[in-house]
Motif scaffolding. Structure first.
Motif, PDB file in Angstrom:
ATOM      1  N   ILE A  86       0.839  -1.201   0.000  1.00 18.34           N
ATOM      2  CA  ILE A  86       0.000   0.000   0.000  1.00 18.34           C
ATOM      3  C   ILE A  86       0.874   1.251   0.000  1.00 18.34           C
ATOM      4  O   ILE A  86       1.748   1.401   0.838  1.00 18.34           O
ATOM      5  CB  ILE A  86      -0.950  -0.016   1.226  1.00 18.34           C
ATOM      6  CG1 ILE A  86      -1.898  -1.218   1.098  1.00 18.34           C
ATOM      7  CG2 ILE A  86      -1.730   1.286   1.344  1.00 18.34           C
ATOM      8  CD1 ILE A  86      -2.777  -1.472   2.284  1.00 18.34           C
TER       9      ILE A  86
ATOM     10  N   ILE B  27      -5.213   6.479  -8.424  1.00 16.43           N
ATOM     11  CA  ILE B  27      -6.347   5.553  -8.559  1.00 16.43           C
ATOM     12  C   ILE B  27      -7.207   5.942  -9.763  1.00 16.43           C
ATOM     13  O   ILE B  27      -7.571   7.114  -9.935  1.00 16.43           O
ATOM     14  CB  ILE B  27      -7.199   5.538  -7.267  1.00 16.43           C
ATOM     15  CG1 ILE B  27      -6.328   5.026  -6.099  1.00 16.43           C
ATOM     16  CG2 ILE B  27      -8.452   4.669  -7.427  1.00 16.43           C
ATOM     17  CD1 ILE B  27      -7.057   4.926  -4.784  1.00 16.43           C
TER      18      ILE B  27
ATOM     19  N   ALA C  49      -4.135   1.463  -8.555  1.00 14.82           N
ATOM     20  CA  ALA C  49      -5.316   0.650  -8.243  1.00 14.82           C
ATOM     21  C   ALA C  49      -6.460   1.063  -9.158  1.00 14.82           C
ATOM     22  O   ALA C  49      -6.507   2.207  -9.635  1.00 14.82           O
ATOM     23  CB  ALA C  49      -5.735   0.852  -6.790  1.00 14.82           C
TER      24      ALA C  49
ATOM     25  N   ALA D 172     -10.562   1.342  -9.149  1.00 17.79           N
ATOM     26  CA  ALA D 172     -11.773   1.306  -8.317  1.00 17.79           C
ATOM     27  C   ALA D 172     -12.991   1.373  -9.229  1.00 17.79           C
ATOM     28  O   ALA D 172     -13.030   2.179 -10.153  1.00 17.79           O
ATOM     29  CB  ALA D 172     -11.778   2.494  -7.361  1.00 17.79           C
TER      30      ALA D 172
ATOM     31  N   ILE E 185     -10.554  -2.568  -6.620  1.00 19.66           N
ATOM     32  CA  ILE E 185     -11.352  -2.128  -5.469  1.00 19.66           C
ATOM     33  C   ILE E 185     -12.790  -1.977  -5.931  1.00 19.66           C
ATOM     34  O   ILE E 185     -13.048  -1.298  -6.935  1.00 19.66           O
ATOM     35  CB  ILE E 185     -10.836  -0.775  -4.927  1.00 19.66           C
ATOM     36  CG1 ILE E 185      -9.387  -0.925  -4.463  1.00 19.66           C
ATOM     37  CG2 ILE E 185     -11.709  -0.265  -3.789  1.00 19.66           C
ATOM     38  CD1 ILE E 185      -8.664   0.391  -4.298  1.00 19.66           C
TER      39      ILE E 185
ATOM     40  N   TYR F 121      -8.645   1.600  -0.457  1.00 20.27           N
ATOM     41  CA  TYR F 121      -7.237   1.275  -0.770  1.00 20.27           C
ATOM     42  C   TYR F 121      -6.392   1.378   0.498  1.00 20.27           C
ATOM     43  O   TYR F 121      -5.637   0.459   0.825  1.00 20.27           O
ATOM     44  CB  TYR F 121      -6.723   2.240  -1.846  1.00 20.27           C
ATOM     45  CG  TYR F 121      -5.252   2.058  -2.174  1.00 20.27           C
ATOM     46  CD1 TYR F 121      -4.839   1.214  -3.211  1.00 20.27           C
ATOM     47  CD2 TYR F 121      -4.263   2.743  -1.446  1.00 20.27           C
ATOM     48  CE1 TYR F 121      -3.474   1.049  -3.508  1.00 20.27           C
ATOM     49  CE2 TYR F 121      -2.914   2.583  -1.737  1.00 20.27           C
ATOM     50  CZ  TYR F 121      -2.526   1.736  -2.768  1.00 20.27           C
ATOM     51  OH  TYR F 121      -1.185   1.567  -3.053  1.00 20.27           O
TER      52      TYR F 121
ATOM     53  N   PHE G 259      -9.134  -4.973  -0.775  1.00 20.20           N
ATOM     54  CA  PHE G 259      -9.056  -5.305  -2.205  1.00 20.20           C
ATOM     55  C   PHE G 259      -9.964  -6.491  -2.532  1.00 20.20           C
ATOM     56  O   PHE G 259     -10.217  -7.337  -1.685  1.00 20.20           O
ATOM     57  CB  PHE G 259      -7.608  -5.619  -2.596  1.00 20.20           C
ATOM     58  CG  PHE G 259      -6.642  -4.513  -2.249  1.00 20.20           C
ATOM     59  CD1 PHE G 259      -7.029  -3.176  -2.339  1.00 20.20           C
ATOM     60  CD2 PHE G 259      -5.338  -4.796  -1.816  1.00 20.20           C
ATOM     61  CE1 PHE G 259      -6.151  -2.152  -2.008  1.00 20.20           C
ATOM     62  CE2 PHE G 259      -4.460  -3.771  -1.484  1.00 20.20           C
ATOM     63  CZ  PHE G 259      -4.867  -2.452  -1.575  1.00 20.20           C
TER      64      PHE G 259
END
Ligand code: KG4
Ligand code: ZN
Length: 345
Positions: A9, A15, A86, A88, A118, A326, A331
């Motif tokens: 992380i 994101i 990441a 989402a 996510i 996150y 996750f």
């Protein structure tokens, strides 16, 4: 092999957010709480021909738009795909076929880039839009949520814990705006057209406020208000009288909005919190925004309002909620499915 437990992380991740729960295909990029880009391709004009959202048309439009909207968001953010930490995506609530387009795209992108997936509850996204409006915002505070499917006042205790302080016992506020728009012969999407018409009208039609009196808890009723508008218009028609549509819209707006504002401020004062936030499509309403901001000012409360374009459906809010998930290391597996309904907590 894709292992959701293997990701490190970062403190300030990049994101990519994706939204496709209804008729907007949207993508956005954030770095920490800073919004880098937000793009929307909407099928609303196509849907307007049918007076509302046709699920099959929405799914097809998402399929056609998703690639383009992601490319545009990445480009506007000035990043490359490899900089994304990441992905989402909204996985519910919403139209299943529509959700599946965004979710499938997000899964393949997360897998290809080797980054966490996510999954975001759409309503939690609306609530998280406030974090982009004020990057220092921290709970606790009181939140007014008003969209096409939800109307509630929440005590936001932490970024992931919400207590229901009051809400509708029948229709949602946005739903009432849309139905009144239809009665007044206005095009879909209705809410913004009611607001437009109300600007040149006066608050002179007697309508009930949408609050349920004599209740121990805070309860709103939009079904009763909607019926009162319909009855007023039908009675006038039967008598051969003309109604002033602008006045009906203006009076409805007062009746629908004033109790929400009054009760939100009352809840904040009762709880002793000093901040109010709001989210959902109805919060784009100019009259509501003015009322809420003057009521908060009068009560000495700080108001954090997302810009209008981040109140209606967008992907910036999905990325914002994605950031919260996150940082908590929340996750998803690639086997996760879309859901038509999801509870808030
Ligand atoms: O949050 P949203 O975009 O989608 C849902 O998650 O439901 O909210 C859509 C709702 C619709 O009912 C729409 O009529 C209403 O928000 N809305 C408005 C305005 N803009 C959108 N209602 C009143 N005034 C507006 N300016
Ligand atoms: Zn929404």
């Amino acid at each position: 092999m894709y292992d959701k437990n293997s990701f490190k992380i970062k403190e300030t991740p990049v994101i990519l957010g994706l939204e496709s729960s209804c008729d907007e295909t949207a993508a956005a990029v954030i770095r920490g709480r800073k919004l880098l880009s937000s793009k929307i391709i909407s099928s609303a004009t196509e849907q307007a021909k049918y007076g509302g959202v046709v699920p099959e048309i929405a799914s097809r439009a998402h399929t056609e738009a998703v690639d383009e909207v992601v490319k545009a968001a990445v480009e506007e953010a000035g990043i490359t795909l490899n900089e994304i930490d990441a992905v989402a995506v909204t996985y519910g609530a919403g139209l299943l076929g529509a959700l599946l387009v965004g979710l499938s795209f997000a899964k393949s992108l997360a897998y290809t880039l080797g980054v966490p997936l996510i999954v975001v509850n759409h309503i939690r996204g609306h609530l998280a839009a406030s974090y982009l409006a004020d990057d220092k915002l921290k709970p606790p505070y009181v939140t007014l949520l008003a969209s096409g499917g939800h109307t509630a006042i929440l005590h936001t205790v932490t970024e992931t814990e919400f207590k229901l302080l009051g809400g509708t016992c029948d229709d949602a506020a946005g739903e009432a705006f849309d139905k009144v728009a239809r009665v007044l012969g206005l095009e879909y999407p209705g809410g913004v057209n009611v607001e437009r018409l109300a600007k040149s009208g006066e608050n002179n039609v007697p309508l009930p406020k949408c609050i349920v009196r004599d209740s121990q808890t805070i309860k709103f009723s939009y079904s009763g208000l909607k019926t009162a508008v319909i009855n007023y218009c039908h009675t006038a028609e039967q008598r051969g009288e003309n109604i002033v549509k602008e006045d009906v819209a203006n009076s409805f707006q007062h009746a629908a909005v004033d109790p929400l504002v009054e009760k939100t401020v009352e809840c904040a004062l009762n709880l002793g919190v000093n901040t109010v936030t709001a989210g959902g499509g109805v919060i784009a309403n100019g009259y509501l925004r003015e009322r809420l901001s003057s009521a908060c000012k009068k009560a000495g409360l700080k108001l954090v309002l997302p810009e209008k374009k981040y109140c209606t459906d967008n992907a910036a809010m999905i990325a914002a909620e994605g950031l919260i998930q996150y940082l908590a290391g929340n996750f998803a597996d690639l086997s996760i499915n879309a859901r038509a309904q999801i509870p808030l907590n």
